[in-house]
Design an enzyme around this catalytic site. Sequence first.
Site, PDB file in Angstrom:
ATOM      1  N   HIS A 129     -26.243 -46.781  32.633  1.00  0.00           N
ATOM      2  CA  HIS A 129     -27.670 -46.729  32.358  1.00  0.00           C
ATOM      3  C   HIS A 129     -28.168 -45.306  32.606  1.00  0.00           C
ATOM      4  CE1 HIS A 129     -28.836 -51.268  32.917  1.00  0.00           C
ATOM      5  NE2 HIS A 129     -27.825 -51.096  32.087  1.00  0.00           N
TER       6      HIS A 129
ATOM      7  N   CYS B 176     -31.758 -53.775  32.597  1.00  0.00           N
ATOM      8  CA  CYS B 176     -31.780 -55.017  33.369  1.00  0.00           C
ATOM      9  C   CYS B 176     -33.209 -55.397  33.753  1.00  0.00           C
ATOM     10  CB  CYS B 176     -30.928 -54.879  34.634  1.00  0.00           C
ATOM     11  SG  CYS B 176     -30.850 -56.416  35.584  1.00  0.00           S
TER      12      CYS B 176
END
Length: 281
Positions: free
Chosen positions: A202, A235
Amino acid sequence: MIDFSVYEVGPRDGLQSSDTITPTAKKVELIEKIVKTGIKNIEVGSLVNPDKVPNMADSGIVFERVKYLTNTHNLAMLVPNRKGVERGKEVGVKNFNVFFSPSEQFNINNLGRSTSSVFGSYCNALSGIAKENVRVYLSTAFGCPYIGDIPQNAMLKALEWADALGTTVVLCDTVGKANPTLIHKTMKLTENIDADVALHLHHGFRKGRMLDNLSAGFDSGVIQFDSSIGGMGGCPFIPGSGGNLATEQLVEWGEKEGLKCETSSDELNSLVKYVNAAIKF
């Protein structure tokens, strides 16, 4: 011969946190367009509580509509427990992705149980499923929002348990804290497991780190990287979680490094345009 492979997570990780519910037909169309680029590994969706992740409520239906691709492609479904596994079996899922963290606090906060309890639950849920059909995500592998740095003993135990469940272990940079030094250090800890190791990256607060992290992972032996077309997603349950590595960025990095994968920037161009025009996220 390819040097690294793409594991496309856009249909699941890319869409799960969207405020807009993506229609089932659009999800099917997205998967079919991903296939046309040459990408072989695709996470189709997740069989989780629809109240918590409403954009994944139709994952079983989506899988049934793209199941015809399973003869030529690796289509997988994320499952959190036995119920998810059983639902997957009912619609014909063969490849299951499971997840837990080396952080005890993460597992308690997000899965409602201790790490050992999560592992035991997966052992029971996956009984009868071949290890080569299981991919294990280790969330917060490079840092947890609740406890900070992951203790080495906790990572070693998590790797041991992940290795017992599946033949691929995915180190997830859930909150974008990875850097080349940490990636090299963590990869050293994987030397005693049999499973292949993949990376799920990420973006973090420091701009420009992603390309360095990709190179560090590849130099450490990683040859499969998760990515999401158009950089969709992140997320929804983790404070500070940055966006996913974009598939087109991953492929561009490889091309600049002289590395081959199963697709190319040219093949991805129309897919990126489709995502930007047709998918709300």
